[in-house]
Design an enzyme around this catalytic site. Structure first.
Site, PDB file in Angstrom:
ATOM      1  N   ASP A  55      -2.831   4.774  -2.238  1.00 34.96           N
ATOM      2  CA  ASP A  55      -3.842   5.359  -1.361  1.00 34.96           C
ATOM      3  C   ASP A  55      -4.204   6.783  -1.792  1.00 34.96           C
ATOM      4  O   ASP A  55      -3.325   7.635  -1.927  1.00 34.96           O
ATOM      5  CB  ASP A  55      -3.248   5.393   0.057  1.00 34.96           C
ATOM      6  CG  ASP A  55      -4.270   5.750   1.097  1.00 34.96           C
ATOM      7  OD1 ASP A  55      -5.219   4.970   1.264  1.00 34.96           O
ATOM      8  OD2 ASP A  55      -4.125   6.805   1.721  1.00 34.96           O
ATOM      9  N   ASP A 102       0.860  -1.182   0.000  1.00 31.78           N
ATOM     10  CA  ASP A 102       0.000   0.000   0.000  1.00 31.78           C
ATOM     11  C   ASP A 102       0.901   1.237   0.000  1.00 31.78           C
ATOM     12  O   ASP A 102       1.792   1.352   0.857  1.00 31.78           O
ATOM     13  CB  ASP A 102      -0.892  -0.010   1.257  1.00 31.78           C
ATOM     14  CG  ASP A 102      -2.254   0.606   0.988  1.00 31.78           C
ATOM     15  OD1 ASP A 102      -3.268  -0.028   1.319  1.00 31.78           O
ATOM     16  OD2 ASP A 102      -2.273   1.713   0.426  1.00 31.78           O
ATOM     17  N   GLU A 153      -6.271   4.263  -5.828  1.00 29.75           N
ATOM     18  CA  GLU A 153      -7.560   4.474  -5.161  1.00 29.75           C
ATOM     19  C   GLU A 153      -8.076   5.829  -5.592  1.00 29.75           C
ATOM     20  O   GLU A 153      -7.384   6.841  -5.436  1.00 29.75           O
ATOM     21  CB  GLU A 153      -7.392   4.411  -3.637  1.00 29.75           C
ATOM     22  CG  GLU A 153      -8.737   4.456  -2.941  1.00 29.75           C
ATOM     23  CD  GLU A 153      -8.667   4.848  -1.491  1.00 29.75           C
ATOM     24  OE1 GLU A 153      -7.695   5.522  -1.104  1.00 29.75           O
ATOM     25  OE2 GLU A 153      -9.578   4.494  -0.731  1.00 29.75           O
ATOM     26  N   HIS A 208     -11.221  -2.733   3.332  1.00 32.19           N
ATOM     27  CA  HIS A 208     -11.033  -2.427   4.759  1.00 32.19           C
ATOM     28  C   HIS A 208     -11.738  -1.141   5.178  1.00 32.19           C
ATOM     29  O   HIS A 208     -11.711  -0.767   6.355  1.00 32.19           O
ATOM     30  CB  HIS A 208      -9.531  -2.305   5.038  1.00 32.19           C
ATOM     31  CG  HIS A 208      -8.924  -1.163   4.304  1.00 32.19           C
ATOM     32  ND1 HIS A 208      -8.775  -1.143   2.931  1.00 32.19           N
ATOM     33  CD2 HIS A 208      -8.471   0.012   4.740  1.00 32.19           C
ATOM     34  CE1 HIS A 208      -8.252   0.006   2.573  1.00 32.19           C
ATOM     35  NE2 HIS A 208      -8.051   0.736   3.637  1.00 32.19           N
ATOM     36  N   ASP A 209     -12.324  -0.441   4.197  1.00 30.54           N
ATOM     37  CA  ASP A 209     -12.971   0.851   4.494  1.00 30.54           C
ATOM     38  C   ASP A 209     -14.479   0.775   4.510  1.00 30.54           C
ATOM     39  O   ASP A 209     -15.150   1.809   4.617  1.00 30.54           O
ATOM     40  CB  ASP A 209     -12.589   1.879   3.412  1.00 30.54           C
ATOM     41  CG  ASP A 209     -11.185   2.409   3.586  1.00 30.54           C
ATOM     42  OD1 ASP A 209     -10.595   2.825   2.576  1.00 30.54           O
ATOM     43  OD2 ASP A 209     -10.677   2.392   4.728  1.00 30.54           O
TER      44      ASP A 209
HETATM   45  O1  TEU Z   1      -9.243   5.895   2.011  1.00 34.06           O
HETATM   46  C1  TEU Z   1      -9.555   7.089   1.324  1.00 34.06           C
HETATM   47  C2  TEU Z   1     -10.950   7.439   1.530  1.00 34.06           C
HETATM   48  O2  TEU Z   1     -11.443   8.369   0.980  1.00 34.06           O
HETATM   49  C3  TEU Z   1     -11.704   6.599   2.494  1.00 34.06           C
HETATM   50  O3  TEU Z   1     -11.758   7.326   3.706  1.00 34.06           O
HETATM   51  C4  TEU Z   1     -13.063   6.357   1.957  1.00 34.06           C
HETATM   52  O4  TEU Z   1     -13.513   7.549   1.374  1.00 34.06           O
HETATM   53  C5  TEU Z   1     -14.043   6.055   3.017  1.00 34.06           C
HETATM   54  O5  TEU Z   1     -13.382   5.623   4.141  1.00 34.06           O
HETATM   55  C6  TEU Z   1     -14.987   4.945   2.535  1.00 34.06           C
HETATM   56  O6  TEU Z   1     -14.730   4.450   1.327  1.00 34.06           O
HETATM   57  C7  TEU Z   1      -7.850   5.648   2.082  1.00 34.06           C
HETATM   58  C8  TEU Z   1      -7.654   4.371   2.892  1.00 34.06           C
HETATM   59  O7  TEU Z   1      -8.270   3.285   2.207  1.00 34.06           O
HETATM   60  C9  TEU Z   1      -8.278   4.586   4.252  1.00 34.06           C
HETATM   61  O8  TEU Z   1      -8.202   3.386   5.038  1.00 34.06           O
HETATM   62  C10 TEU Z   1      -7.532   5.708   4.952  1.00 34.06           C
HETATM   63  O9  TEU Z   1      -8.185   5.980   6.183  1.00 34.06           O
HETATM   64  C11 TEU Z   1      -7.518   6.982   4.084  1.00 34.06           C
HETATM   65  O10 TEU Z   1      -7.200   6.748   2.727  1.00 34.06           O
HETATM   66  C12 TEU Z   1      -6.419   7.918   4.590  1.00 34.06           C
HETATM   67  O11 TEU Z   1      -5.168   7.338   4.307  1.00 34.06           O
END
Ligand code: TEU
Ligand code: CA
Length: 618
Positions: free
Chosen positions: A287, A185, A345, A416-417
């Site tokens: 990311d 990542d 992403e 994971h989000d």
């Molecule tokens: O996520 C980017 C992001 O925009 C996420 O917060 C998403 O919008 C939301 O949680 C649901 O989709 C990335 C990583 O995947 C996330 O785990 C991190 O918290 C974030 O960036 C900051 O690095």
């Protein structure tokens, strides 16, 4: 391409990259797709006409903001041909079955209830048996864990709870021994405020090269530089009285945005990426890579857009003016020389902007993660609702047919989000096994690269949290505090449970004693293993064309036609809800190769999917 103005017709705005995606996003808010702008009446409207009808309800600066954002992209959408029928260039990452590991909750081997690298190593044979051919590790770097590793303190050091660099080297070697690729990542939109660069940046605001690594703006305790808000609630600025300055953080207060206009920042990132690629890592998931370029001067965000999206300022960072330049440089100086894989992403942006990031002719990214289908219709992640798979069908057909022959889709339901997709769709757990298998077979028979999230292969649903004490995610904890100004604690907790990322971050139950419904989990695992094997052995499913047979309500029937090196076509029939639906008229001599129901029936049952193969004699 001429600049658009207030009198440009919506149908012409829809043909511009940013215009296409913005109008699609607006359509999504009313449960439609962008195709609505091809309608003669709607397509001939202009911002000026809308402004006239809307009058005071819409602030006039909104259209000025949209017009300048749309005009900021000078790239043309060249017709890249139809994704569904083109013969793509073969590549390992198009044939791969990716498995995303969130190390913190994957497998713990030293009883500290935190996943670790030895835990991942111990499960490589399990993953190999499942048929996984590539791993994506969420961050394993040294971090204070304000955002569970997405706040990096040292890019070249392993987080001590996870293990050592020697154990990482072993993991990488063991993956390669099993012909599995490993991607890491890459979190370079921001660093932890404990990173050496940021600590040095605080030393002084003059004669300090590290000070220019971040966005520091003069100000006093009251007046912050602009109205931007953090994606994790609150303002997007920290104040440092000793400097009399603010510093920007789009995410948590401990995740400080890097200033990518600074060539030293770009060079330092490129150096770090090359360091990992020289070690043999096969690529990166990048990311929020689309956030790295911001509008010069960081101007205020439009208040109407901010109020609608809850992200004040987003038009100034979701697709900034130098984004393609920065990504192209990163590809040219790091990824391409190593033939490394990249998936970016890309929150908020849509198909047109994604196409300009991924079309092979652009030499930028191999793929993106697009989030338009993470919630159905106009819903947001923290809404309490049932996800409608009819929405997913419309979305995936649109992308399969429009994305362009030089771009390649990533296919995922979980990460994971987000809460688990089977729980978004069905609150009744009795459907979860057939639903998990429906999602698996769709993901592995559609055209693109599947990304399985850890636990999907067991049909793991959302977790049941008893109170906010159980919720650890910084995004959820911050949001809970803001919700308390609008609702009582119980209502706020219920809303948090609907969308918290913690659902996807519970330690996986590896031992049978930990596993409820063990037999159901084993059944889903076997289904995944069979479906992965069918896909891996079938060039038609890897590279064959895609054509829709039926997209009537609650149905999705499609055909994958042979890739030159194979004779079989595949016919897939899905029921997208609990409702029984008429079955398809099958092609002659169709042979059932996989179903999520053990018996046969005249009609498709709840969430039933059947995969047939046949020789297309037409
Ligand atoms: O996520 C980017 C992001 O925009 C996420 O917060 C998403 O919008 C939301 O949680 C649901 O989709 C990335 C990583 O995947 C996330 O785990 C991190 O918290 C974030 O960036 C900051 O690095
Ligand atoms: Ca551990």
């Amino acid at each position: 391409m001429n600049d658009i103005t207030k009198t440009t017709k919506l149908k012409d705005i829809y043909r511009t990259p940013i215009g296409h995606d913005i109008l699609s996003l607006i359509a999504k808010q009313i449960g439609k797709t962008g195709a609505v702008f091809k309608n003669p009446f709607i397509g001939n409207l202009t911002f000026a006409i809308i402004q006239k009808f809307a009058g005071k309800k819409v602030d006039s600066t909104l259209f000025d903001t949209l017009i300048s954002f749309i005009n900021s992209c000078k790239d043309e959408i060249t017709d890249f041909g139809n994704t569904a029928t083109s013969a793509p260039q073969p590549a390992w990452w198009k044939e791969a079955v990716f498995y995303q590991i969130y190390p913190r909750s994957f497998c713990d081997t030293n009883n500290d209830h935190i996943g670790d690298l030895p835990g991942i190593i111990s499960k490589l044979d399990y993953l190999h048996e499942l048929g996984v051919t590539a791993l994506w590790l969420s961050p394993i770097y040294d971090s204070p864990n304000d955002d569970n590793g997405y706040d990096i303190r040292d890019y070249k050091k392993i987080m001590h709870e996870f293990g050592t660099m020697e154990q990482f080297d072993t993991l990488l070697c063991e993956c390669h021994k099993r012909s599995m690729h490993l991607i890491m990542d890459l979190v370079v939109n921001h660093t932890s405020d404990e990173h050496e660069w940021f600590q040095k940046a605080l030393h002084s605001k003059t004669d300090n090269p590290y000070h220019e690594y971040y966005y520091f703006h003069d100000g006093s305790a009251e007046n912050q530089p602009n109205n931007w808000t953090s994606l994790f609630s609150g303002k997007a600025w920290n104040y440092y009285p000793e400097l009399g300055q603010y510093a920007l953080h789009l995410f948590s207060k401990k995740q400080m945005d890097l200033n990518w206009t600074n060539p030293s920042v770009r060079a330092a990132v490129i150096d770090m990426v090359n360091w990992w690629l020289d070690k043999g890592v096969d690529g990166f998931r990048m990311d929020v890579i689309t956030f790295i370029s911001k509008t010069a001067g960081l101007p205020d965000g439009n208040t109407t857009i901010g109020a609608m999206s809850k992200m004040y300022g987003l038009e100034h960072y979701i697709y900034g003016p130098h984004l393609h330049e920065y990504i192209r440089e990163l590809n040219e100086k790091a990824f391409a020389p190593h033939h490394a894989f990249s998936v970016g992403e890309a929150p908020v942006i849509g198909m047109s902007m994604s196409r300009l990031l991924t079309n092979e002719s652009r030499k930028e990214l191999n793929m993106v993660f697009n989030f338009d289908a993470l919630e159905s219709g106009a819903h947001q992640r923290f809404d309490i609702y049932n996800y409608d798979l009819n929405y997913y069908r419309t979305y995936v057909i649109d992308w399969m047919e429009q994305y362009g022959s030089g771009s390649w889709m990533s296919l995922f339901f979980d990460n994971h989000d987000n809460p688990r997709m089977i729980s978004k769709i069905e609150k009744d757990a009795s459907y979860h096994t057939v639903l998990a298998e429906l999602l698996c077979a769709m993901q592995l028979t559609l055209r693109g690269t599947p990304f399985i999230y850890q636990g999907d292969e067991w049909g793991i649903p959302n977790h049941s949290f008893s109170s906010m004490q159980d919720i650890t995610d910084v995004e959820s904890r911050n949001l809970y505090e803001t919700l308390l100004s609008k609702m009582n604690p119980q209502e706020a907790f219920t809303k948090i449970c609907a969308g918290t990322r913690d659902h996807a971050r519970i330690l996986l139950p590896w031992t049978p004693a930990e596993r409820e419904q063990q037999s159901a989990k084993e059944e889903v695992f076997c289904f995944y293993k069979k479906m992965i094997s069918i896909r891996t052995k079938s060039p038609s499913l890897l590279y064959g064309t895609f054509s829709v047979v039926s997209k009537k309500k609650n149905r999705f029937f499609y055909i994958r036609s042979p890739y030159p090196s194979e004779s079989y076509s595949y016919f897939i029939e899905c029921a997208l809800s609990r409702k029984q639906v008429h079955k398809a008229k099958l092609p002659p001599d169709a042979e059932l190769v996989l179903s999520n129901y053990k018996t046969r029936s005249k009609r498709l049952r709840a969430y039933e999917i059947n995969v047939y193969r046949f020789i297309d004699r037409r």
